[in-house]
Design a protein around this motif. Structure first.
Motif, PDB file in Angstrom:
ATOM      1  N   GLY A 156       0.788  -1.350  -0.066  1.00 53.72           N
ATOM      2  CA  GLY A 156       0.091   0.081  -0.120  1.00 53.72           C
ATOM      3  C   GLY A 156       0.680   1.532  -0.030  1.00 53.72           C
ATOM      4  O   GLY A 156       0.167   2.353   0.194  1.00 53.72           O
ATOM      5  N   LYS A 157       2.096   1.234  -0.358  1.00 53.00           N
ATOM      6  CA  LYS A 157       3.119   2.348  -0.235  1.00 53.00           C
ATOM      7  C   LYS A 157       3.772   2.627  -1.517  1.00 53.00           C
ATOM      8  O   LYS A 157       3.844   1.693  -2.352  1.00 53.00           O
ATOM      9  CB  LYS A 157       4.163   2.301   1.046  1.00 53.00           C
ATOM     10  CG  LYS A 157       3.412   2.146   2.007  1.00 53.00           C
ATOM     11  CD  LYS A 157       4.606   1.875   3.473  1.00 53.00           C
ATOM     12  CE  LYS A 157       4.177   1.541   4.804  1.00 53.00           C
ATOM     13  NZ  LYS A 157       4.953   1.185   5.718  1.00 53.00           N
ATOM     14  N   ILE A 158       4.084   3.854  -1.614  1.00 49.74           N
ATOM     15  CA  ILE A 158       4.876   4.029  -2.826  1.00 49.74           C
ATOM     16  C   ILE A 158       6.609   4.165  -2.236  1.00 49.74           C
ATOM     17  O   ILE A 158       6.820   5.098  -1.416  1.00 49.74           O
ATOM     18  CB  ILE A 158       4.863   5.347  -3.288  1.00 49.74           C
ATOM     19  CG1 ILE A 158       3.337   5.394  -4.023  1.00 49.74           C
ATOM     20  CG2 ILE A 158       5.644   5.855  -4.426  1.00 49.74           C
ATOM     21  CD1 ILE A 158       2.988   6.868  -4.677  1.00 49.74           C
ATOM     22  N   SER A 159       7.354   3.287  -2.570  1.00 47.86           N
ATOM     23  CA  SER A 159       8.658   3.051  -2.196  1.00 47.86           C
ATOM     24  C   SER A 159       9.561   3.271  -3.180  1.00 47.86           C
ATOM     25  O   SER A 159       9.300   2.940  -4.486  1.00 47.86           O
ATOM     26  CB  SER A 159       8.763   1.672  -1.548  1.00 47.86           C
ATOM     27  OG  SER A 159       7.874   1.400  -0.454  1.00 47.86           O
ATOM     28  N   ILE A 204       7.317   0.321 -10.503  1.00 46.49           N
ATOM     29  CA  ILE A 204       6.728  -1.104 -10.679  1.00 46.49           C
ATOM     30  C   ILE A 204       5.666  -1.330  -9.765  1.00 46.49           C
ATOM     31  O   ILE A 204       5.784  -1.248  -8.607  1.00 46.49           O
ATOM     32  CB  ILE A 204       7.955  -2.081 -10.681  1.00 46.49           C
ATOM     33  CG1 ILE A 204       9.068  -1.723 -11.545  1.00 46.49           C
ATOM     34  CG2 ILE A 204       7.428  -3.622 -10.675  1.00 46.49           C
ATOM     35  CD1 ILE A 204      10.208  -2.619 -11.232  1.00 46.49           C
ATOM     36  N   GLU A 205       4.645  -2.075 -10.388  1.00 46.38           N
ATOM     37  CA  GLU A 205       3.455  -2.338  -9.317  1.00 46.38           C
ATOM     38  C   GLU A 205       3.719  -3.673  -8.789  1.00 46.38           C
ATOM     39  O   GLU A 205       4.219  -4.602  -9.441  1.00 46.38           O
ATOM     40  CB  GLU A 205       2.132  -2.485 -10.449  1.00 46.38           C
ATOM     41  CG  GLU A 205       1.512  -1.100 -10.699  1.00 46.38           C
ATOM     42  CD  GLU A 205       0.339  -1.109 -11.535  1.00 46.38           C
ATOM     43  OE1 GLU A 205      -0.366  -2.010 -11.225  1.00 46.38           O
ATOM     44  OE2 GLU A 205       0.048  -0.044 -12.274  1.00 46.38           O
ATOM     45  N   LEU A 206       3.316  -3.552  -7.619  1.00 42.02           N
ATOM     46  CA  LEU A 206       3.412  -4.758  -6.704  1.00 42.02           C
ATOM     47  C   LEU A 206       2.131  -5.576  -6.569  1.00 42.02           C
ATOM     48  O   LEU A 206       1.056  -4.953  -6.504  1.00 42.02           O
ATOM     49  CB  LEU A 206       3.795  -4.499  -5.168  1.00 42.02           C
ATOM     50  CG  LEU A 206       5.357  -3.642  -5.188  1.00 42.02           C
ATOM     51  CD1 LEU A 206       5.584  -3.314  -3.704  1.00 42.02           C
ATOM     52  CD2 LEU A 206       6.360  -5.054  -5.636  1.00 42.02           C
ATOM     53  N   PRO A 207       2.052  -6.845  -6.338  1.00 40.65           N
ATOM     54  CA  PRO A 207       0.827  -7.581  -6.022  1.00 40.65           C
ATOM     55  C   PRO A 207       0.197  -7.152  -4.834  1.00 40.65           C
ATOM     56  O   PRO A 207      -1.074  -7.295  -4.921  1.00 40.65           O
ATOM     57  CB  PRO A 207       1.143  -8.955  -6.000  1.00 40.65           C
ATOM     58  CG  PRO A 207       2.370  -8.905  -6.706  1.00 40.65           C
ATOM     59  CD  PRO A 207       3.127  -7.848  -6.314  1.00 40.65           C
ATOM     60  N   SER A 208       0.681  -6.636  -3.934  1.00 42.16           N
ATOM     61  CA  SER A 208       0.266  -6.107  -2.619  1.00 42.16           C
ATOM     62  C   SER A 208      -0.089  -4.824  -2.550  1.00 42.16           C
ATOM     63  O   SER A 208      -0.058  -3.842  -1.555  1.00 42.16           O
ATOM     64  CB  SER A 208       1.096  -6.317  -1.580  1.00 42.16           C
ATOM     65  OG  SER A 208       2.451  -5.667  -1.696  1.00 42.16           O
ATOM     66  N   ASP A 209      -0.602  -4.223  -3.631  1.00 41.93           N
ATOM     67  CA  ASP A 209      -1.354  -2.822  -3.984  1.00 41.93           C
ATOM     68  C   ASP A 209      -0.156  -1.918  -3.319  1.00 41.93           C
ATOM     69  O   ASP A 209      -0.263  -1.078  -2.453  1.00 41.93           O
ATOM     70  CB  ASP A 209      -2.320  -2.765  -2.919  1.00 41.93           C
ATOM     71  CG  ASP A 209      -3.337  -1.379  -2.883  1.00 41.93           C
ATOM     72  OD1 ASP A 209      -3.063  -0.892  -3.944  1.00 41.93           O
ATOM     73  OD2 ASP A 209      -3.785  -1.091  -1.922  1.00 41.93           O
ATOM     74  N   GLY A 210       0.762  -1.806  -4.097  1.00 47.40           N
ATOM     75  CA  GLY A 210       1.902  -0.906  -3.704  1.00 47.40           C
ATOM     76  C   GLY A 210       2.726  -0.444  -5.072  1.00 47.40           C
ATOM     77  O   GLY A 210       2.599  -1.342  -6.032  1.00 47.40           O
ATOM     78  N   LEU A 211       3.705   0.552  -5.038  1.00 47.64           N
ATOM     79  CA  LEU A 211       4.436   0.719  -6.070  1.00 47.64           C
ATOM     80  C   LEU A 211       5.964   1.006  -5.691  1.00 47.64           C
ATOM     81  O   LEU A 211       6.346   1.444  -4.339  1.00 47.64           O
ATOM     82  CB  LEU A 211       4.181   1.999  -6.698  1.00 47.64           C
ATOM     83  CG  LEU A 211       2.852   2.389  -7.450  1.00 47.64           C
ATOM     84  CD1 LEU A 211       2.578   3.730  -7.905  1.00 47.64           C
ATOM     85  CD2 LEU A 211       2.916   1.511  -8.823  1.00 47.64           C
ATOM     86  N   VAL A 212       6.886   0.190  -6.295  1.00 40.59           N
ATOM     87  CA  VAL A 212       8.385   0.613  -6.025  1.00 40.59           C
ATOM     88  C   VAL A 212       9.113   0.958  -7.157  1.00 40.59           C
ATOM     89  O   VAL A 212       8.684   0.571  -8.280  1.00 40.59           O
ATOM     90  CB  VAL A 212       8.711  -1.125  -5.441  1.00 40.59           C
ATOM     91  CG1 VAL A 212      10.345  -1.038  -5.700  1.00 40.59           C
ATOM     92  CG2 VAL A 212       8.299  -1.629  -4.394  1.00 40.59           C
ATOM     93  N   ALA A 213       9.856   1.884  -6.998  1.00 40.38           N
ATOM     94  CA  ALA A 213      10.656   2.512  -7.846  1.00 40.38           C
ATOM     95  C   ALA A 213      11.980   1.869  -7.907  1.00 40.38           C
ATOM     96  O   ALA A 213      12.725   1.903  -6.917  1.00 40.38           O
ATOM     97  CB  ALA A 213      10.822   4.074  -7.808  1.00 40.38           C
ATOM     98  N   ASP A 214      12.387   1.034  -9.011  1.00 39.47           N
ATOM     99  CA  ASP A 214      13.562   0.655  -9.106  1.00 39.47           C
ATOM    100  C   ASP A 214      14.568   1.610  -9.673  1.00 39.47           C
ATOM    101  O   ASP A 214      14.302   2.215 -10.565  1.00 39.47           O
ATOM    102  CB  ASP A 214      13.873  -0.693 -10.023  1.00 39.47           C
ATOM    103  CG  ASP A 214      14.905  -1.553 -10.025  1.00 39.47           C
ATOM    104  OD1 ASP A 214      15.857  -1.481  -8.752  1.00 39.47           O
ATOM    105  OD2 ASP A 214      15.327  -2.068 -10.949  1.00 39.47           O
TER     106      ASP A 214
END
Length: 293
Positions: A156-159, A204-214
């Motif tokens: 649920g976070k933008i990381s 990048i969208e995560l299955p757990s309702d979150g976004l991660v920036a690589d």
């Protein structure tokens, strides 16, 4: 005009997601005129040229931003460091923490490659220092798929993932999202450090309702935008003792009656962390002196 999120930046193109559709956009000339660069993470207003292309016309106010890696509007920075290949680098970790603290972004320390060491005593002792300061630490191994704790922290976070080259950021994302298949690489035997596999910042969208920036990895990080008088504020362990110093504006270097130096002697502040502070202070001070020569 529609509103969207910049999820990727490549050269002068920005990929804006809006209503589950992706537009390839360029920025209007006014941004260059005012020396403003759109960042991954920016919420923007854009003008559609067609159903695939557009122009960014406005960047909405940012809640935070980092210069390196260049990104905005994140909920947390995940500082990824390996325990081996390459060896854990506490100096670089403290450099990252200074920048993230200055930006006002919560930090999560993520250790990788736990499968490569048999005895974790030394690394556990080092991490105990950071945990006592209030930093959350998670330990992972993408090889053994030990990423459950990290997955919960990302939900649920933008990381943003940030760290040295070769520590396994892309491998972690592949473990979190098996279908992703990001390119990975090991350590260069000649250079003794990681090879760059991620070349752009991308969400990048995560299955757990979150976004991660690589983000691309790197081995050096300077103190652009940080001055010697305020550096201590971004060491949270040093900052909590600074108001007890005898002199207001104490820099915790040679001043008498310094509560920070006393705390180091008493073991309340890590001697290694204080040593890093002194090294960083000298580095920043030297740049300031060169600037005014």
């Amino acid at each position: 005009m529609p509103e969207g999120l910049i999820t990727r930046a490549l050269s002068s193109f920005y990929y804006v997601k809006s209503n589950n559709h992706l537009w390839e956009c360029k920025a209007r000339g006014l941004f260059k005129k005012h020396q403003i660069t759109p960042l991954v993470g920016d919420r923007v207003i854009f003008e559609e040229i067609n159903d695939q292309q557009g122009y960014i016309t406005e960047i909405l106010p940012r809640k935070n931003e980092l210069v390196r890696p260049p990104i905005s509007n994140v909920d947390q920075a995940v500082l990824v460091f390996s325990v081996a290949e390459p060896d854990f680098n506490s100096t670089l970790l403290d450099r990252f923490l200074v920048h993230v603290e200055k930006a006002g972004i919560p930090s999560l320390i993520c250790l990788t490659k736990l499968d490569l060491i048999e005895d974790s005593t030394i690394i556990d002792e080092k991490m105990d220092v950071y945990q006592k300061m209030g930093y959350k630490v998670v330990k992972t191994s993408s090889k053994t798929k030990n990423v459950e704790e990290l997955e919960k922290e990302l939900e649920g976070k933008i990381s943003v993932f940030a760290g040295q080259s070769g520590v396994g950021k892309s491998s972690l994302l592949n473990a979190l999202i098996p279908s992703l298949q990001l390119e990975t690489a090991g350590i260069s035997p000649k250079l003794g450090r990681g090879k760059h596999t991620t070349r752009v910042v991308q969400m990048i969208e995560l299955p757990s309702d979150g976004l991660v920036a690589d983000t691309p990895g790197f081995s050096q990080l300077d103190f652009q935008g940080i001055d010697s008088n305020t550096l201590g504020r971004y060491f949270i362990d040093i900052d909590q003792f600074s108001d007890r110093c005898r002199f207001r504006g104490c820099l915790h270097v040679k001043e008498p009656g310094c509560a920070v130096k006393e705390a180091v002697e008493n073991g309340e502040i890590s001697a290694e962390r204080y040593s890093h502070y002194l090294d960083f202070y000298e580095e920043v001070k030297e740049k300031e002196e060169k600037k005014w020569r």
